[in-house]
Design a protein around this motif. Structure first.
Motif, PDB file in Angstrom:
ATOM      1  N   ILE A  18       0.881  -1.170   0.000  1.00 24.27           N
ATOM      2  CA  ILE A  18       0.000   0.000   0.000  1.00 24.27           C
ATOM      3  C   ILE A  18       0.916   1.217   0.000  1.00 24.27           C
ATOM      4  N   ILE A  19       0.841   2.020  -1.045  1.00 23.70           N
ATOM      5  CA  ILE A  19       1.732   3.174  -1.130  1.00 23.70           C
ATOM      6  C   ILE A  19       1.139   4.362  -0.389  1.00 23.70           C
ATOM      7  N   GLY A  20       2.007   5.228   0.088  1.00 26.38           N
ATOM      8  CA  GLY A  20       1.572   6.428   0.790  1.00 26.38           C
ATOM      9  C   GLY A  20       1.206   7.529  -0.185  1.00 26.38           C
ATOM     10  N   SER A  21       0.700   8.616   0.354  1.00 25.66           N
ATOM     11  CA  SER A  21       0.316   9.736  -0.497  1.00 25.66           C
ATOM     12  C   SER A  21       0.440  11.030   0.285  1.00 25.66           C
ATOM     13  N   LYS A  22       0.514  12.121  -0.442  1.00 31.25           N
ATOM     14  CA  LYS A  22       0.500  13.452   0.158  1.00 31.25           C
ATOM     15  C   LYS A  22       0.011  14.426  -0.901  1.00 31.25           C
ATOM     16  N   TRP A  23      -0.477  15.552  -0.460  1.00 31.31           N
ATOM     17  CA  TRP A  23      -0.910  16.601  -1.373  1.00 31.31           C
ATOM     18  C   TRP A  23       0.293  17.462  -1.724  1.00 31.31           C
ATOM     19  N   VAL A  24       0.446  17.791  -2.980  1.00 30.81           N
ATOM     20  CA  VAL A  24       1.536  18.650  -3.433  1.00 30.81           C
ATOM     21  C   VAL A  24       0.919  19.810  -4.201  1.00 30.81           C
ATOM     22  N   TYR A  25       1.276  21.009  -3.810  1.00 27.95           N
ATOM     23  CA  TYR A  25       0.764  22.204  -4.474  1.00 27.95           C
ATOM     24  C   TYR A  25       1.929  22.941  -5.106  1.00 27.95           C
ATOM     25  N   ASN A  26       1.838  23.203  -6.387  1.00 24.02           N
ATOM     26  CA  ASN A  26       2.866  24.007  -7.040  1.00 24.02           C
ATOM     27  C   ASN A  26       2.270  24.721  -8.239  1.00 24.02           C
ATOM     28  N   ILE A  27       3.012  25.678  -8.723  1.00 23.62           N
ATOM     29  CA  ILE A  27       2.594  26.457  -9.884  1.00 23.62           C
ATOM     30  C   ILE A  27       3.597  26.195 -10.993  1.00 23.62           C
ATOM     31  N   LYS A  28       3.107  25.959 -12.192  1.00 26.12           N
ATOM     32  CA  LYS A  28       3.972  25.688 -13.336  1.00 26.12           C
ATOM     33  C   LYS A  28       4.544  27.016 -13.833  1.00 26.12           C
ATOM     34  N   HIS A  29       5.854  27.203 -13.631  1.00 25.97           N
ATOM     35  CA  HIS A  29       6.483  28.467 -14.012  1.00 25.97           C
ATOM     36  C   HIS A  29       7.166  28.415 -15.370  1.00 25.97           C
ATOM     37  N   ASP A  30       7.748  27.280 -15.721  1.00 26.84           N
ATOM     38  CA  ASP A  30       8.587  27.200 -16.911  1.00 26.84           C
ATOM     39  C   ASP A  30       7.754  26.855 -18.140  1.00 26.84           C
ATOM     40  N   GLU A  31       7.477  27.833 -18.948  1.00 25.90           N
ATOM     41  CA  GLU A  31       6.708  27.624 -20.174  1.00 25.90           C
ATOM     42  C   GLU A  31       7.591  27.836 -21.404  1.00 25.90           C
ATOM     43  N   LYS A  32       8.927  27.829 -21.243  1.00 27.02           N
ATOM     44  CA  LYS A  32       9.837  28.164 -22.335  1.00 27.02           C
ATOM     45  C   LYS A  32       9.705  27.223 -23.522  1.00 27.02           C
ATOM     46  N   ILE A  33       9.558  25.938 -23.269  1.00 23.25           N
ATOM     47  CA  ILE A  33       9.477  24.974 -24.375  1.00 23.25           C
ATOM     48  C   ILE A  33       8.247  25.260 -25.222  1.00 23.25           C
ATOM     49  N   ASN A  34       7.107  25.482 -24.583  1.00 25.08           N
ATOM     50  CA  ASN A  34       5.883  25.754 -25.327  1.00 25.08           C
ATOM     51  C   ASN A  34       5.985  27.069 -26.095  1.00 25.08           C
TER      52      ASN A  34
END
Length: 139
Positions: A18-34
């Motif tokens: 049974i794997i553990g879990s956690k909430w992760v909050y982040n904002i996608k900053h790097d849009e250079k490739i797109n």
């Protein structure tokens, strides 16, 4: 998660990890490739649309049983001993990217797109070319 039927609450099976879990909050900053891809397409004079697939990994169907502890702050009352049986991939699973890619591949093939043999991220349909980078799509 409920509307996409990502998981169901089940009794923990014996002899399964049974794997553990956690909430992760982040904002996608790097849009250079797109941005570079969009500028390249624009310089060539092609009409294009750039798409972003929100929560893309949640569309990838798992082929094996993966059990997840109920995440902190999201434990269902009176079912504390139960675990989630995942039906769809979550960010952080090693197979998530592959499952999403397979799901997108099936969708594009249903839309009569052909994957170019020399690239896993380029598809063609008559006069339309589609470029895929994880959850970003340029058509």
């Amino acid at each position: 998660m409920k509307t996409r039927k990502v998981w169901e609450l089940v009794d923990p099976p014996a002899n399964k990890t049974i794997i553990g879990s956690k909430w992760v909050y982040n904002i996608k900053h790097d849009e250079k490739i797109n941005q570079r891809n969009t500028k390249l397409v624009s310089l060539l004079g092609w009409n294009h649309v750039q798409l972003y697939v929100k929560s893309a990994y949640l569309y990838g169907k798992l082929e094996e049983n993966v059990y997840l502890k109920q995440p902190p702050g999201f434990i269902v009352k009176d079912t504390e001993s139960k675990v989630y049986l995942l039906h769809k991939a979550l960010y952080g699973l090693h197979q998530s990217g592959r499952r999403w890619n397979c799901e997108l591949d099936h969708i594009l093939k249903d839309l009569k797109f052909d994957k170019l043999l020399w690239s896993n991220s380029l598809y063609k349909n008559k006069d339309v070319i589609s470029v895929i980078y994880v959850d970003d799509i340029i058509v």
